[in-house]
Write a protein that holds these residues in place. Structure first.
Motif, PDB file in Angstrom:
ATOM      1  N   LYS A 720      62.897  33.466  20.546  1.00  0.00           N
ATOM      2  CA  LYS A 720      61.651  33.375  19.794  1.00  0.00           C
ATOM      3  C   LYS A 720      61.947  33.439  18.295  1.00  0.00           C
ATOM      4  CE  LYS A 720      58.677  35.657  23.227  1.00  0.00           C
ATOM      5  NZ  LYS A 720      57.759  36.794  23.460  1.00  0.00           N
ATOM      6  N   PRO A 721      61.033  32.941  17.478  1.00  0.00           N
ATOM      7  CA  PRO A 721      61.253  33.030  16.028  1.00  0.00           C
ATOM      8  C   PRO A 721      61.030  34.445  15.520  1.00  0.00           C
ATOM      9  CG  PRO A 721      59.111  32.088  16.487  1.00  0.00           C
ATOM     10  CD  PRO A 721      59.799  32.211  17.815  1.00  0.00           C
ATOM     11  N   LYS A 722      61.601  34.718  14.368  1.00  0.00           N
ATOM     12  CA  LYS A 722      61.266  35.923  13.624  1.00  0.00           C
ATOM     13  C   LYS A 722      60.127  35.612  12.657  1.00  0.00           C
ATOM     14  CE  LYS A 722      65.487  38.733  13.337  1.00  0.00           C
ATOM     15  NZ  LYS A 722      66.468  39.318  12.380  1.00  0.00           N
ATOM     16  N   ALA A 753      48.541  44.244  10.582  1.00  0.00           N
ATOM     17  CA  ALA A 753      48.096  43.297  11.596  1.00  0.00           C
ATOM     18  C   ALA A 753      49.251  42.416  12.050  1.00  0.00           C
ATOM     19  CB  ALA A 753      46.952  42.443  11.049  1.00  0.00           C
ATOM     20  N   MET A 754      50.101  42.004  11.133  1.00  0.00           N
ATOM     21  CA  MET A 754      51.221  41.138  11.497  1.00  0.00           C
ATOM     22  C   MET A 754      52.348  41.925  12.177  1.00  0.00           C
ATOM     23  SD  MET A 754      49.725  38.482  10.785  1.00  0.00           S
ATOM     24  CE  MET A 754      50.966  37.575  11.671  1.00  0.00           C
ATOM     25  N   GLU A 755      52.530  43.200  11.819  1.00  0.00           N
ATOM     26  CA  GLU A 755      53.542  44.012  12.500  1.00  0.00           C
ATOM     27  C   GLU A 755      53.229  44.154  13.988  1.00  0.00           C
ATOM     28  OE1 GLU A 755      53.397  47.490  10.023  1.00  0.00           O
ATOM     29  OE2 GLU A 755      55.354  47.035   9.117  1.00  0.00           O
ATOM     30  N   LYS A 756      51.954  44.129  14.329  1.00  0.00           N
ATOM     31  CA  LYS A 756      51.540  44.235  15.735  1.00  0.00           C
ATOM     32  C   LYS A 756      51.906  42.994  16.539  1.00  0.00           C
ATOM     33  CE  LYS A 756      47.651  47.314  14.744  1.00  0.00           C
ATOM     34  NZ  LYS A 756      46.164  47.451  14.735  1.00  0.00           N
ATOM     35  N   GLN A 757      52.315  41.920  15.849  1.00  0.00           N
ATOM     36  CA  GLN A 757      52.670  40.676  16.538  1.00  0.00           C
ATOM     37  C   GLN A 757      54.108  40.708  17.071  1.00  0.00           C
ATOM     38  OE1 GLN A 757      50.700  37.995  17.241  1.00  0.00           O
ATOM     39  NE2 GLN A 757      49.026  39.298  16.500  1.00  0.00           N
ATOM     40  N   GLY A 759      57.004  41.112  19.424  1.00  0.00           N
ATOM     41  CA  GLY A 759      57.039  41.049  20.876  1.00  0.00           C
ATOM     42  C   GLY A 759      56.060  40.058  21.466  1.00  0.00           C
ATOM     43  N   GLY A 760      55.214  39.475  20.636  1.00  0.00           N
ATOM     44  CA  GLY A 760      54.298  38.444  21.089  1.00  0.00           C
ATOM     45  C   GLY A 760      54.900  37.076  20.832  1.00  0.00           C
ATOM     46  N   LEU A 761      54.400  36.414  19.795  1.00  0.00           N
ATOM     47  CA  LEU A 761      55.011  35.134  19.416  1.00  0.00           C
ATOM     48  C   LEU A 761      56.388  35.324  18.812  1.00  0.00           C
ATOM     49  CD1 LEU A 761      52.224  32.963  17.714  1.00  0.00           C
ATOM     50  CD2 LEU A 761      53.323  32.581  19.913  1.00  0.00           C
ATOM     51  N   TYR A 762      56.609  36.495  18.230  1.00  0.00           N
ATOM     52  CA  TYR A 762      57.818  36.723  17.436  1.00  0.00           C
ATOM     53  C   TYR A 762      58.690  37.803  18.072  1.00  0.00           C
ATOM     54  CZ  TYR A 762      54.486  34.547  14.274  1.00  0.00           C
ATOM     55  OH  TYR A 762      53.552  33.711  13.728  1.00  0.00           O
ATOM     56  N   ARG A 763      60.006  37.575  18.079  1.00  0.00           N
ATOM     57  CA  ARG A 763      60.912  38.572  18.634  1.00  0.00           C
ATOM     58  C   ARG A 763      61.050  39.766  17.702  1.00  0.00           C
ATOM     59  NH1 ARG A 763      64.765  34.897  16.455  1.00  0.00           N
ATOM     60  NH2 ARG A 763      66.530  35.926  15.409  1.00  0.00           N
ATOM     61  N   ASP A 764      60.778  39.525  16.412  1.00  0.00           N
ATOM     62  CA  ASP A 764      60.836  40.621  15.450  1.00  0.00           C
ATOM     63  C   ASP A 764      59.924  40.269  14.279  1.00  0.00           C
ATOM     64  OD1 ASP A 764      61.522  43.002  14.269  1.00  0.00           O
ATOM     65  OD2 ASP A 764      63.406  42.271  13.421  1.00  0.00           O
ATOM     66  N   VAL A 765      59.393  41.284  13.625  1.00  0.00           N
ATOM     67  CA  VAL A 765      58.564  41.094  12.435  1.00  0.00           C
ATOM     68  C   VAL A 765      59.127  41.980  11.329  1.00  0.00           C
ATOM     69  CG1 VAL A 765      56.278  41.316  11.413  1.00  0.00           C
ATOM     70  CG2 VAL A 765      56.503  40.586  13.807  1.00  0.00           C
ATOM     71  N   LYS A 964      46.646  37.317  20.751  1.00  0.00           N
ATOM     72  CA  LYS A 964      45.629  38.363  20.836  1.00  0.00           C
ATOM     73  C   LYS A 964      46.297  39.667  21.246  1.00  0.00           C
ATOM     74  CE  LYS A 964      41.018  39.103  22.764  1.00  0.00           C
ATOM     75  NZ  LYS A 964      39.966  38.498  23.631  1.00  0.00           N
ATOM     76  N   ARG A 965      46.097  40.731  20.451  1.00  0.00           N
ATOM     77  CA  ARG A 965      46.756  42.013  20.722  1.00  0.00           C
ATOM     78  C   ARG A 965      45.728  43.088  21.040  1.00  0.00           C
ATOM     79  NH1 ARG A 965      51.776  40.976  21.873  1.00  0.00           N
ATOM     80  NH2 ARG A 965      52.563  42.938  21.091  1.00  0.00           N
TER      81      ARG A 965
END
Length: 965
Positions: A720-722, A753-757, A759-765, A964-965
């Protein structure tokens, strides 16, 4: 009534053009030898802006071509409806360049078009032939004695046939354009078609239908000539697939006749009972011959339907979804069903089960029957109109506020006054009268709109072809040609300005004294984008709006014309300051002088020809070509359009920089063929090339490629992207007068809000948050450096800034960090060019969230005043490739309120990213979804006082940015 106005125009326009054509022929010695070299401003919406008169499809139904009086031919992909190419024949003012006929060769490689094409310089008409893939003109068939009304290729591609207005038919060898047959014994002809054996049938307004043997060494051989049974003006014909039947329809009737294709004897007529208005002018058999289709100007309520009969016209009749205006052409599709073109402008596809599976309609406002809904403020600077027929979906445009506000109450604006003078028969009439005496108009000219001057001593009449200004005695004071039908006109209460709403979707302002056009306004039908421009091309625009007009530039009569959007000349022509002064001064030259004096600029005339960008065309790979390896060699043609040499070629993949040969330079001028190697991801994608000179970047040349090489199996790990986030918000400044309430909190909430992403679209934030005292100039610059270095081609980068932004006296924009000294902006502020250079150099997808707009004390808050529209447009241009979310533009305010706990923009942004923008319920939030949510939520929070905007480069498709989280 509004529909009849539009339908009646079809024949009226042609009759008037025929009269003008005869005058052109007799005065041909005075005509120019070449198309005009002066640039011509045109609207461009990625869709036609005038009626689609004819269409064509290739044998495999991969491509649809559409012809329009807007002087373009467009090539669309089937079945998706994606716009592939815009073909631009040479054009001139008024009618020159209007396209009435189009056909595509069965192999899909060549497009033929014609109409009012070449008269202004040759005194004869020409058929233009284009390479479908590159858009280049390859040949011109010249010397035709009248306008071209219809074109057809034979099924084997060997012949091209043309129907002419009042001059019969011509048949040419497709390979070289050689004339092999003609018949001049005709009235106006609007249809010429082939059957599978290359027999030809033609219809003429002389009342006859003619049938010819296949073209041969002896030219054309007439097999039969018969009076049409169902009407006096046969308009369109179509053969059945087996060649045994020929169907005809009529301009003066709603009858449809099926004839024998052997001798033109009458066989039967499909049931048209109850079809009691308009006419049916387009017909087709289905590809298997089982169904017969017909449509035209017949309307049932607000729609022009398409009729379908079973049993080749002998069976039951059904009404299918059509369009809101005349359906001008129908063609069968290989897999069943039909494709059609309409006057909205629109086109559609109906499948074999008779479901409409594709429909593309106009992107312009429809001002028909607007009349009293067309309102002006006393000084003319505010205008109210409707996007839909009869003034529905109203909106108000305020020049001073630089704002387009849908659904706003038009309080303080005035409808056109039609009282005080005895003017009658002015609405949809060829004989308007003053005191019972007819006003002098051209033959067949139709009047649609009226406005009486405040002093009751004069009046303005709007027609198909002119604005005419008369005194109270009916003496004409001036007349000017118009771009399309003047559906509504008005005169401002101060008596200095008048305005008109036209059929091409524009609203234009004129001096009452002499009819001089001052400004033109185009609101896109998306209810968001708009552009306002002067005759010389200076403009003001909303975010994304500067793509809506551009310059058509002829390259002689044997080459395709170029088109450059206004955005290519942003640094020279984006001048809201000039636009703001044009109506008050009533003179563009004076407005330029005053604006330059105010800005401290030297008054210099912009020379467009010296700053034109290059033109680039991708020769290979072809659009939709299948690739099996990620390494791609691109062959392209690049051409200088100005004296400036081309300095660099940029390659993009899905809108972002590609890995390519570094430092590729193009030395010299003229036209060159070059190659470039890039690596694409192992998936379907779009490849774009952009050529640059020192003044401007070209329009992107884009092809879509389909990757079918070896890809990872489902079991293989997909990385996944970072996500990298730089969030900057300043509420507490060293200069206490700049204090804000929620800018710092906005940045924190966005970052959370973006840190909560993760493990979703992103492997790391990864987040770098800078607020208040930590958001110094040095820290912000370090943050920009950090995100540029960390982001790879597989990653996503987001930059969020909230706080104050200002322009210095020379117009440069600065974001104000916490330690700013406004007296020393260059040393302590963050200049926009540093932000832009970082964003456009990011290897991955780049998003910019900008909440630094105008000041104001609405709701007890204020943020620094500046104009960011130009910055938003610059970032979102194809060469920079940044998706931009801006809290507001123009002269609106970015609003804050304690009850929200944020600024309105960030409140909506965070809610949307957290899941409320998931309109599909699939758990992902895309750019377009987030844009919609923010727009609606901010409107709700602020009562419509703030309008956020999202601008996305044309080279970047919608993509998910959160789950959606």
């Amino acid at each position: 009534m509004f529909r009849f106005q539009s339908l009646f125009r079809f024949l009226v326009v042609f009759l008037v053009m025929m009269a003008m054509l005869m005058a052109a022929i007799t005065g041909s010695a005075l005509q120019a030898a070449e198309p005009p070299k002066e640039p011509i401003l045109k609207i461009e919406t990625a869709m036609h802006t005038a009626k689609i008169g004819r269409i064509g499809v290739d044998a495999e139904n991969r491509f649809l071509v559409t012809a329009s009086e807007d002087k373009t031919v467009r090539v669309w992909e089937l079945p998706s409806g994606r716009l592939l190419t815009v073909l631009r024949p040479p054009a001139g003012p008024d009618n020159e360049g209007k396209i009435f006929a189009v056909a595509i060769s069965p192999d899909g490689k060549t497009v033929a078009c014609g109409g009012w094409t070449g008269w202004d310089w040759d005194g004869k008409a020409s058929i233009y032939l284009f390479d479908r893939a590159t858009g280049e003109m390859t040949r011109r068939i010249e010397g035709l004695p009248n306008v071209i009304t219809h074109l057809s290729y034979s099924p084997d591609g060997a012949y091209l046939a043309a129907a002419l207005g009042g001059a019969g038919i011509r048949v040419f060898r497709a390979a070289n354009g050689a004339l092999i047959g003609e018949d001049k014994d005709y009235g106006d002809s609007y249809s010429i078609v082939f059957d599978q054996a290359n027999r030809i049938a033609a219809a003429s307004f002389d009342g006859y239908i003619r049938l010819y043997a296949p073209p041969g060494a002896q030219g054309l051989r007439l097999l039969a000539k018969e009076k049409a049974p169902g009407g006096k003006q046969p308009f369109s014909l179509a053969f059945s697939p087996d060649g045994t039947k020929l169907v005809a329809c009529f301009y003066d009737s709603t009858r449809v006749d099926v004839l024998s294709a052997k001798n033109l004897s009458f066989l039967y007529s499909p049931d048209t009972g109850g079809v009691n208005n308009g006419y049916l002018i387009s017909v087709a058999f289905s590809s298997d011959g089982r169904h017969l289709y017909a449509a035209g100007g017949y309307h049932n309520g607000n729609q022009c339907p398409i009729f379908a009969w079973e049993s080749a016209g002998k069976g039951e009749r059904r009404e299918l979804a059509g369009a809101s205006n005349t359906i001008n052409d129908i063609l069968p599709l290989k897999a069943g069903g039909i494709v059609y073109g309409a006057g909205d402008p629109a086109f559609g596809v109906i499948d074999k089960s008779h479901a409409r599976v594709l429909f593309q309609t106009a992107q312009i406002a429809d001002y028909r029957s607007l009349l009293n809904g067309f309102k002006l403020s006393p000084d003319g600077k505010k205008v109210s109109f409707g996007y839909e027929v009869a003034g529905k979906s109203p909106a108000t445009f305020d020049m001073e506020a630089r704002a387009l506000i849908p659904d706003q109450d038009a309080q303080g604006l005035f409808s056109p006054d039609t009282t005080g003078l005895n003017i009658t028969d002015w609405n949809n009439s060829t004989a308007p009268k003053l005191n019972g005496r007819a006003l002098k108009l051209r033959q067949h000219e139709t009047s649609f709109s009226l406005a009486v001057a405040p002093g009751k001593d004069s009046f303005l009449l709007g027609t198909h072809f002119y604005l005419r200004y008369f005194d109270q005695h009916g003496h004409e004071k001036w007349q000017i040609s118009v771009p399309d039908a003047a559906w509504s006109v008005n005169i401002a209460r101060d008596g200095q300005l008048c305005a008109a709403a036209f059929g091409d979707g524009t609203i234009r302002w004129y001096r009452v004294a002499d009819g001089k056009e001052l400004l033109a306004f185009f609101p896109h039908n998306d209810r968001k984008r708009w552009i306002l421009w002067s005759a010389s091309g200076y403009y003001d625009a909303s975010p994304g709006g500067e793509e809506l007009i551009g310059w058509h530039i002829n390259n002689g009569k044997d080459k395709a014309a170029d088109f450059f959007p206004a955005s290519r000349f942003r640094s020279t022509y984006y001048r809201p300051d000039i636009i703001a002064k044009i109506l008050p001064t009533g003179n563009e030259s004076e407005a330029v002088r005053f604006a330059n004096e105010d800005a401290g600029r030297k008054t210099q005339k912009a020379e467009l020809g010296k700053i034109l960008p290059p033109v680039v065309t991708i020769l290979s790979p072809l659009d939709s070509e299948t690739l099996t390896q990620p390494e791609v060699t691109i062959t392209y043609m690049v051409r200088s359009s100005s004296p400036e040499p081309i300095t660099i070629i940029r390659a993009l993949i899905d809108g972002r920089p590609a890995r390519q040969e570094r430092g590729l330079k193009i030395v010299g001028k003229g036209t060159q063929e070059e190659t470039l190697k890039i690596t694409i991801p192992e998936k379907d994608c779009e490849i774009s090339l952009i050529a640059e000179n020192r003044f401007a970047a070209s329009e992107p040349a884009t092809v879509r490629v389909l990757y079918r090489g070896k890809t990872k199996s489902a079991e293989e790990f997909v990385v996944k992207p970072k996500l990298y986030v730089l969030a900057v918000g300043v509420s507490l400044y060293q200069d206490k007068s700049l204090t804000l309430q929620f800018a710092a909190k906005d940045a924190k909430d966005f970052a959370q809000a973006m840190e909560k992403q993760k493990g979703g679209l992103y492997r790391d934030v990864q987040v770098r948050l800078l607020t208040d005292a930590l958001a110094t100039r040095d820290e912000v610059m370090d943050g920009l450096d950090w995100i540029q270095k960390e982001t790879t081609a597989k990653d996503v980068a987001m930059v969020f800034i909230a706080g104050h932004g200002v322009n210095d006296p020379t117009g440069n924009y600065y974001f104000l960090p916490g330690n700013v000294d406004t007296e020393k902006l260059k040393r302590t502020g963050v200049v926009f060019s540093d932000i832009k250079n970082t964003l456009n150099s990011l290897a991955g997808k780049a998003l910019f969230f900008m909440d630094t707009c105008h000041s104001g004390n609405v709701m007890g808050s204020r943020r620094a005043q500046t104009d960011i529209t130009g910055l938003v447009n610059e970032l979102a241009s194809a060469e920079n490739g940044v998706v931009v979310f801006a809290s507001s533009t123009g002269k609106q305010y970015s609003l804050e309120d304690a009850s929200w706990g944020n600024g309105a923009f960030t409140k909506a942004l965070v809610e949307g990213l957290s899941g409320k923008a998931d309109y599909t319920g699939k758990g992902k939030i895309t750019i377009n979804m987030l844009d919609l949510y923010i727009s609606e939520k901010v409107k709700e929070l602020t009562g419509g006082k703030q309008t956020p905007t999202t601008t996305k480069p044309q080279t970047i498709a919608d993509f998910p940015i959160a789950v959606k989280r």
